[in-house]
Design an enzyme around this catalytic site. Structure first.
Site, short mmCIF file in Angstrom:
data_model
loop_
_atom_site.label_atom_id
_atom_site.label_comp_id
_atom_site.label_asym_id
_atom_site.label_seq_id
_atom_site.Cartn_x
_atom_site.Cartn_y
_atom_site.Cartn_z
N LYS A 1 29.61 33.17 70.88
CA LYS A 1 28.14 33.20 70.94
C LYS A 1 27.66 31.77 70.73
CE LYS A 1 24.20 34.96 68.26
NZ LYS A 1 23.83 35.82 67.11
N ASP B 1 24.44 29.52 70.25
CA ASP B 1 23.01 29.49 69.92
C ASP B 1 22.32 28.28 70.53
OD1 ASP B 1 21.13 31.13 68.65
OD2 ASP B 1 22.25 31.14 66.78
N ASP C 1 29.85 35.49 62.67
CA ASP C 1 28.70 34.94 63.41
C ASP C 1 28.42 33.58 62.78
OD1 ASP C 1 26.15 34.51 64.66
OD2 ASP C 1 25.92 36.65 64.91
N ASP D 1 15.22 37.59 68.18
CA ASP D 1 16.11 38.41 67.37
C ASP D 1 15.52 39.81 67.18
OD1 ASP D 1 17.70 36.23 67.16
OD2 ASP D 1 17.49 35.98 64.99
#
Length: 472
Positions: A173, A175, A97, A230
């Site tokens: 992913k 962000d 990540d 989150d």
């Protein structure tokens, strides 16, 4: 059931994917057809056929955060994902990540952080592909990632997407930190266009935490989008926060469907601070909501109960149902809630009763509440006890423990098939010539269907040769 594909001589090394061609190819025996979703008309999956069911995999943030991430950790997790049975249950995407895995060189190109990833990100991806898994990476749409330890893609969208393709990423992913002054729709659209220009099919996970209302437009430029903040801080499971997120995500059910999913964040199943009952309830809610099943616990030290929860194929079948309908709340009294409105491909219906109270409870689920005629004789399958009762008319009474769920599948037939769940032996096929003379190169891919119904129309995506050498 297994199908073998070959020869694949015109494919680029590991630049392929396997998918069911269309959900219509699986018969649907229900009386109510799924409603259309009010999403953008140019659905991303119509172009690439990716994420036709919610992605399944593992990301490190929930349990580890940024600091411990490195090649050794990721490879240990990959091994645990395989040996624990998660791979055989459909979990496929895995990788770092926000793990400080690259920096930007003087030439503007992304370069692997070799201190943390000595094999290089391409080497890590090859290792993951050889295990029959898919390579997941992370980036940011702004100038820097959230920790500011890695560069973002702003003003480098096309170069970065080309680099992710060269690293053979399958999932990214993206962000939304450090994006001051950026238009969210234009930015993610540019990243979508850059990925298509790079020529490799990559699942885009948009992570703006609901900012910009992505469910209204993101289906045209991504495959899933975060709907909430989150779910927890690294290493700190938050049961109450997870329940709150589930109820917030439920309200967006109409926007989800094959190739475009509401994402209420990674799972907390198996993390410290969550009971076995809460694990089952959390997993059941995520399955009923057709949420991406991205595990966030330490797979190397799971309890047998956590493994059993994460690999329950009967629950996973609800999540991976090819109709792709997100279940929603039918009623709630503030303590007990009935979640339904999720018809499945075989005409059965998924039902969940959730008890948020401090005491056990009994509730009657009447057939009309879940879209079934009161006079119908139905069989009821409990997806956690794996027991079937019936035929029953009118409804069924369930008992639910505190923080617990009753997860059911209701059908007029005493048969509860599992839809296709496809597992590949490898996602890396090397097509390396041994000389300059013309040669016929061949490779093979074995695909195992973990479901209990015949695999319908399916395909192997051909290699995207632009910019890729024919080598592993």
């Amino acid at each position: 059931m297994k199908k073998r594909v070959g020869p694949l001589w015109d494919m680029c090394a590991d630049a392929f994917w396997v998918s069911v061609l269309s959900r219509e190819s699986l018969s649907y025996r229900g009386s109510n057809s799924p409603s259309s979703s009010p999403t953008a008309s140019a659905v991303h999956a119509a172009d690439d056929g990716l994420a036709l069911t919610p992605p399944m995999g593992w990301y490190p943030w929930n349990i580890f955060g940024e600091g411990p991430q490195n090649e050794k950790l990721i490879k240990e997790i990959v091994d645990a994902l395989v040996t624990s049975g998660l791979k055989d249950a459909g979990y496929a995407y895995v990788g770092p990540d926000e793990g400080i895995c690259f920096f930007r060189g003087a030439d503007g190109r992304l370069t692997t952080n070799l201190e943390r990833y000595p094999s290089g990100l391409r080497g890590l991806g090859d290792h993951i592909h050889k295990k029959g898994l898919r390579f997941a990476l992370y980036t940011d749409a702004g100038t820097r990632t959230c920790s500011k330890a890695m560069p973002g893609t702003k003003d480098h969208e096309f170069e970065d997407m080309r680099q992710f393709a060269e690293w053979r990423a399958d999932y990214i992913k993206i962000d939304w930190c450090n994006t001051e002054g950026q238009d969210i729709v234009k930015t993610y659209t540019t990243l979508h266009d850059a990925q298509h220009a790079a020529g490799r099919p990559i699942v885009h996970s948009l992570c703006s935490w609901g900012e910009g209302y992505p469910w209204r437009w993101a289906a045209a430029v991504g495959h899933l989008w975060r709907t909430t903040s989150d779910i927890c801080a690294p290493g700190q499971a938050d049961w109450a926060g997870a329940v709150s997120i589930a109820f917030a995500n439920e309200k967006l059910a109409a926007f989800a469907g094959p190739g475009h999913w509401n994402d209420p964040d990674m799972m907390i199943v198996g993390m410290p601070g969550v009971t076995e009952t809460q694990n089952r309830s959390f997993f059941s809610l995520w399955c009923l909501m057709a949420a991406p099943l991205i595990a966030g616990n330490d797979l190397r030290s799971m309890s047998p109960a956590a493994v059993g929860t994460l690999t329950n194929l009967e629950a996973i079948a609800i999540n991976q149902d090819p109709l792709g309908i997100q279940g929603r709340i039918v009623w709630t009294d503030g303590i007990i809630s009935l979640w339904a409105e999720k018809p499945l491909f075989d005409g059965s219906r998924a039902v969940l009763v959730f008890n948020q109270g401090q005491h056990p409870a009994e509730k009657r689920v009447a057939w009309p509440e879940i879209g079934i005629d009161a006079a119908a004789a139905c069989y009821v399958r409990n997806l956690w006890t794996h027991e079937t009762t019936g035929p029953l008319t009118g409804g069924v009474t369930v008992r639910i423990e505190p923080d617990g769920v009753a997860m059911l599948r209701v059908s007029t037939q005493n048969d509860f098939p599992i839809p296709p769940i496809m597992i590949a032996d490898s996602y890396l096929i090397s097509l390396r010539s041994s000389g300059s003379d013309p040669q016929k190169l061949a490779g093979s891919l074995t695909v195992t269907n973990k479901g209990s119904v015949e695999l319908p129309l399916w395909r192997v995506g051909r290699g995207f040769l632009r910019g890729f050498p024919l080598q592993s």
